[in-house]
Design a protein around this motif. Structure first.
Motif, PDB file in Angstrom:
ATOM      1  N   GLY A 259       3.497  13.814  -4.071  1.00  0.00           N
ATOM      2  CA  GLY A 259       3.025  15.056  -3.634  1.00  0.00           C
ATOM      3  C   GLY A 259       3.742  14.712  -1.974  1.00  0.00           C
ATOM      4  O   GLY A 259       2.662  15.544  -0.954  1.00  0.00           O
ATOM      5  N   GLY A 260       4.191  13.636  -1.457  1.00  0.00           N
ATOM      6  CA  GLY A 260       4.544  13.350   0.034  1.00  0.00           C
ATOM      7  C   GLY A 260       3.695  11.704   0.401  1.00  0.00           C
ATOM      8  O   GLY A 260       2.814  11.355  -0.511  1.00  0.00           O
ATOM      9  N   ASP A 261       4.088  11.536   1.336  1.00  0.00           N
ATOM     10  CA  ASP A 261       3.578  10.511   2.297  1.00  0.00           C
ATOM     11  C   ASP A 261       1.764   9.821   2.080  1.00  0.00           C
ATOM     12  O   ASP A 261       1.922   9.334   2.023  1.00  0.00           O
ATOM     13  N   SER A 262       1.920  11.782   2.736  1.00  0.00           N
ATOM     14  CA  SER A 262       0.300  11.227   2.517  1.00  0.00           C
ATOM     15  C   SER A 262      -0.971  11.197   1.496  1.00  0.00           C
ATOM     16  O   SER A 262      -1.343   9.953   2.143  1.00  0.00           O
TER      17      SER A 262
ATOM     18  N   GLU B 211      11.557  21.287  -3.602  1.00  0.00           N
ATOM     19  CA  GLU B 211      11.827  19.334  -2.984  1.00  0.00           C
ATOM     20  C   GLU B 211      11.776  18.269  -4.189  1.00  0.00           C
ATOM     21  O   GLU B 211      11.849  17.446  -3.605  1.00  0.00           O
ATOM     22  N   TYR B 212      12.321  18.811  -4.796  1.00  0.00           N
ATOM     23  CA  TYR B 212      12.833  18.394  -5.755  1.00  0.00           C
ATOM     24  C   TYR B 212      14.393  18.206  -6.254  1.00  0.00           C
ATOM     25  O   TYR B 212      15.073  17.440  -6.427  1.00  0.00           O
ATOM     26  N   GLN B 213      14.743  19.135  -6.962  1.00  0.00           N
ATOM     27  CA  GLN B 213      16.312  19.850  -7.049  1.00  0.00           C
ATOM     28  C   GLN B 213      17.182  19.386  -6.739  1.00  0.00           C
ATOM     29  O   GLN B 213      18.163  19.263  -6.618  1.00  0.00           O
ATOM     30  N   ILE B 214      16.708  19.319  -4.895  1.00  0.00           N
ATOM     31  CA  ILE B 214      17.483  19.318  -3.833  1.00  0.00           C
ATOM     32  C   ILE B 214      17.530  17.278  -3.643  1.00  0.00           C
ATOM     33  O   ILE B 214      19.075  17.183  -3.259  1.00  0.00           O
ATOM     34  N   HIS B 215      16.906  16.754  -4.200  1.00  0.00           N
ATOM     35  CA  HIS B 215      17.262  15.237  -4.575  1.00  0.00           C
ATOM     36  C   HIS B 215      17.761  15.141  -5.489  1.00  0.00           C
ATOM     37  O   HIS B 215      18.005  14.618  -6.035  1.00  0.00           O
ATOM     38  N   ILE B 216      17.651  15.765  -6.765  1.00  0.00           N
ATOM     39  CA  ILE B 216      17.973  15.523  -7.970  1.00  0.00           C
ATOM     40  C   ILE B 216      19.626  15.845  -8.117  1.00  0.00           C
ATOM     41  O   ILE B 216      19.933  14.932  -8.611  1.00  0.00           O
ATOM     42  N   VAL B 217      19.956  15.870  -7.659  1.00  0.00           N
ATOM     43  CA  VAL B 217      21.380  17.757  -7.481  1.00  0.00           C
ATOM     44  C   VAL B 217      22.031  16.378  -6.308  1.00  0.00           C
ATOM     45  O   VAL B 217      23.390  15.176  -7.011  1.00  0.00           O
ATOM     46  N   ARG B 218      21.659  15.756  -5.200  1.00  0.00           N
ATOM     47  CA  ARG B 218      22.084  14.583  -4.688  1.00  0.00           C
ATOM     48  C   ARG B 218      22.790  13.273  -5.692  1.00  0.00           C
ATOM     49  O   ARG B 218      23.213  12.535  -5.416  1.00  0.00           O
ATOM     50  N   VAL B 219      21.657  13.133  -6.623  1.00  0.00           N
ATOM     51  CA  VAL B 219      21.438  12.045  -7.084  1.00  0.00           C
ATOM     52  C   VAL B 219      22.921  12.190  -8.142  1.00  0.00           C
ATOM     53  O   VAL B 219      23.645  10.571  -8.438  1.00  0.00           O
ATOM     54  N   LEU B 220      22.371  13.011  -9.333  1.00  0.00           N
ATOM     55  CA  LEU B 220      23.437  13.538  -9.717  1.00  0.00           C
ATOM     56  C   LEU B 220      25.454  13.667  -9.246  1.00  0.00           C
ATOM     57  O   LEU B 220      25.582  13.233 -10.017  1.00  0.00           O
TER      58      LEU B 220
ATOM     59  N   PRO C  75       3.673  11.140 -15.192  1.00  0.00           N
ATOM     60  CA  PRO C  75       3.403  12.933 -15.729  1.00  0.00           C
ATOM     61  C   PRO C  75       5.008  12.895 -14.673  1.00  0.00           C
ATOM     62  O   PRO C  75       5.689  13.685 -15.942  1.00  0.00           O
ATOM     63  N   PHE C  76       6.106  12.156 -14.789  1.00  0.00           N
ATOM     64  CA  PHE C  76       7.438  12.139 -14.441  1.00  0.00           C
ATOM     65  C   PHE C  76       7.586  11.381 -15.380  1.00  0.00           C
ATOM     66  O   PHE C  76       9.263  10.989 -15.146  1.00  0.00           O
ATOM     67  N   ASN C  77       7.436  10.904 -16.268  1.00  0.00           N
ATOM     68  CA  ASN C  77       8.424  10.008 -16.814  1.00  0.00           C
ATOM     69  C   ASN C  77       9.363   8.339 -16.398  1.00  0.00           C
ATOM     70  O   ASN C  77      10.610   9.238 -15.778  1.00  0.00           O
TER      71      ASN C  77
ATOM     72  N   ALA D 260      22.247   8.705  -2.128  1.00  0.00           N
ATOM     73  CA  ALA D 260      21.828   8.658  -3.258  1.00  0.00           C
ATOM     74  C   ALA D 260      20.856   8.050  -3.601  1.00  0.00           C
ATOM     75  O   ALA D 260      19.671   8.352  -3.757  1.00  0.00           O
ATOM     76  N   ILE D 261      20.280   7.046  -3.871  1.00  0.00           N
ATOM     77  CA  ILE D 261      19.404   5.751  -3.484  1.00  0.00           C
ATOM     78  C   ILE D 261      18.411   6.201  -1.854  1.00  0.00           C
ATOM     79  O   ILE D 261      17.157   6.153  -3.048  1.00  0.00           O
ATOM     80  N   TYR D 262      18.122   7.261  -1.297  1.00  0.00           N
ATOM     81  CA  TYR D 262      17.644   7.826  -0.373  1.00  0.00           C
ATOM     82  C   TYR D 262      17.319   8.846  -0.585  1.00  0.00           C
ATOM     83  O   TYR D 262      16.011   9.538  -0.882  1.00  0.00           O
ATOM     84  N   SER D 263      17.501   9.706  -1.760  1.00  0.00           N
ATOM     85  CA  SER D 263      17.628  10.592  -2.120  1.00  0.00           C
ATOM     86  C   SER D 263      16.667  10.687  -3.099  1.00  0.00           C
ATOM     87  O   SER D 263      15.737  10.980  -3.940  1.00  0.00           O
ATOM     88  N   PHE D 264      16.827   9.393  -3.441  1.00  0.00           N
ATOM     89  CA  PHE D 264      15.960   9.152  -4.928  1.00  0.00           C
ATOM     90  C   PHE D 264      14.776   8.366  -5.081  1.00  0.00           C
ATOM     91  O   PHE D 264      13.824   9.165  -5.155  1.00  0.00           O
ATOM     92  N   LEU D 265      14.821   7.681  -3.672  1.00  0.00           N
ATOM     93  CA  LEU D 265      13.000   7.306  -3.291  1.00  0.00           C
ATOM     94  C   LEU D 265      12.443   8.797  -2.786  1.00  0.00           C
ATOM     95  O   LEU D 265      10.762   8.861  -3.062  1.00  0.00           O
ATOM     96  N   VAL D 266      13.181   9.850  -1.917  1.00  0.00           N
ATOM     97  CA  VAL D 266      12.287  10.809  -1.295  1.00  0.00           C
ATOM     98  C   VAL D 266      11.886  11.797  -2.835  1.00  0.00           C
ATOM     99  O   VAL D 266      10.658  12.382  -2.947  1.00  0.00           O
ATOM    100  N   LEU D 267      12.931  11.837  -3.718  1.00  0.00           N
ATOM    101  CA  LEU D 267      12.232  11.823  -5.094  1.00  0.00           C
ATOM    102  C   LEU D 267      10.793  12.009  -5.727  1.00  0.00           C
ATOM    103  O   LEU D 267       9.971  12.747  -5.510  1.00  0.00           O
TER     104      LEU D 267
END
Length: 307
Positions: A84-87, A28-37, A190-192, A71-78
Motif C-alpha cells: 500500500g505504499g510507504d505511509s 503500480e505492480y506491473q511496471i516493477h514486475i516487468v522491470r524485474v523480468l 497474500p502475495f507469496n 532491477a533490485i530497486y524495482s523489486f523493493l518498490v514492488l
C-alpha cells in the motif's frame, strides 16, 4: 550452447513480459514486475556477448551491473506497493511485534519494527542501486587505462578495491532486503513473497559466487582453452553457464510472477495501458530523495491519510 540457451531464455522472458503488457491491469505492480523480468534477458544477452567477445566483456558487465541495480530497486518498490505504499507500511509496522536479526547478527536484541528501521533497510538497498553502476563505470575506465585486471588481487590493481566495495555493497543490500522481508512478512503473505525474494537473491548471488569460483579455478590452472588465455577461458565458461542458468530463472520467474494473481482486484483485466513508464528511471532519484528524508514525508502522508 550459450547461443541456443540465450535464445530459449529470451523467448520465455519475452512471452512472459508480453503477457504482462497485454494484461496491464495493475500498473503500480506491473511496471516493477516487468522491470524485474527484463533482468533475465539482460543478463543472458550480456553474458553471451562476453563469451563471444571476451575483449569487450567489461563493457557488457558494466551495462549488466547498471540494470541489475535498477532491477533490485524495482523489486523493493514492488514489495512496498504490495503493502500500500510507504505511509501505510510505516503505520502497519508500528503495531508489529519485534523480529530477530538475521545471521550474523542474530545474537542482537530483537528489532522493533518502525518507520525508522524500515527507512534504514530501504537505504541499505538504495546504496547499492547507486554505488554499483558508479563502480561499474569506474572499473570500465580503469580497464581502458590498463589498471584493472579481473582476478588480480594486488594493491597496484584497481580490481582488488572495486571487488571489495562491490561485494560489501551487495552483501549489505541483500541483507537489508531480507530484513525488510522479515519485518513485513505477515503483511506480504497474500502475495507469496518468499519465492520472489529467493528468486532475486538467486539471480544476483549465483553469478556473483560463480565468477569468484571460476576466478579461483582459473588462477589454480584448472580452466584452460586451446588458443585462449586463462582470463578468456574463464570468461567463456562462466558466461556460458550463466546463459544456461537463465533458462531456469526465466521459468522460475514465469511461475512466481504470474499475471493472473493480479486480476482479482482489477476492474478491467483486458485493458492495455501505455508502457513508457517501465523504462523511466527518474523515479529512482525521486525515491532516493524520499529515503533520505523519510520521517517528515511519512508522518505527513500518515497524518493526511488519517484525516
Amino acid at each position: 550452447m550459450a547461443m541456443w540457451a540465450t535464445g530459449i531464455c529470451v523467448l520465455i522472458s519475452a512471452a512472459h513480459i508480453t503477457h504482462h503488457i497485454r494484461y496491464y491491469v495493475r500498473p503500480e505492480y506491473q511496471i516493477h514486475i516487468v522491470r524485474v523480468l527484463l533482468l533475465i534477458p539482460v543478463l543472458a544477452l550480456g553474458s553471451l556477448a562476453s563469451a563471444v567477445y571476451p575483449n569487450t566483456s567489461q563493457v557488457w558487465e558494466t551495462l549488466q551491473e547498471c540494470y541489475e541495480a535498477f532491477a533490485i530497486y524495482s523489486f523493493l518498490v514492488l514489495q512496498i506497493n504490495f503493502l500500500g505504499g510507504d505511509s501505510r507500511l510505516a503505520q502497519n509496522l508500528e503495531c508489529a511485534p519485534r523480529v530477530k536479526w538475521l545471521w550474523p547478527f542474530s545474537c542482537w536484541r530483537p528489532l522493533a519494527p518502525s518507520r525508522d528501521n524500515f527507512s534504514m533497510f530501504k537505504l541499505g538497498v538504495m546504496q547499492f542501486v547507486f554505488l554499483k553502476p558508479v563502480l561499474g563505470i569506474v572499473a570500465l575506465v580503469c580497464h581502458l587505462e590498463g589498471v584493472y585486471d579481473v582476478g588480480e588481487m594486488n594493491a597496484h590493481n584497481a580490481f582488488l578495491y572495486i571487488f571489495v566495495m562491490v561485494n560489501g555493497s551487495l552483501s549489505l543490500a541483500l541483507y537489508s532486503l531480507f530484513m525488510f522481508y522479515t519485518l513485513a512478512r505477515e503483511q506480504l503473505e497474500p502475495f507469496n513473497p518468499f519465492p520472489k525474494f529467493l528468486a532475486m537473491k538467486a539471480i544476483i548471488s549465483i553469478p556473483w559466487l560463480q565468477n569468484i569460483l571460476f576466478m579461483v579455478l582459473g588462477k589454480a590452472g584448472y580452466i584452460t582453452m586451446a588458443g585462449a588465455t586463462t582470463r578468456e577461458a574463464v570468461l567463456v565458461y562462466s558466461k556460458s553457464l550463466v546463459c544456461v542458468e537463465m533458462i531456469v530463472m526465466a521459468l522460475y520467474f514465469a511461475w512466481f510472477f504470474p499475471v493472473d494473481e493480479l486480476w482479482d482486484d482489477a476492474e478491467n483485466p483486458e485493458e492495455t495501458q501505455p508502457i513508457a513508464a517501465i523504462f523511466r528511471v527518474t523515479d529512482v532519484f525521486d525515491d532516493a530523495g524520499k529515503a533520505l528524508r523519510p520521517s517528515n514525508d511519512i508522518k505527513l502522508q500518515a497524518s493526511s491519510s488519517s484525516v
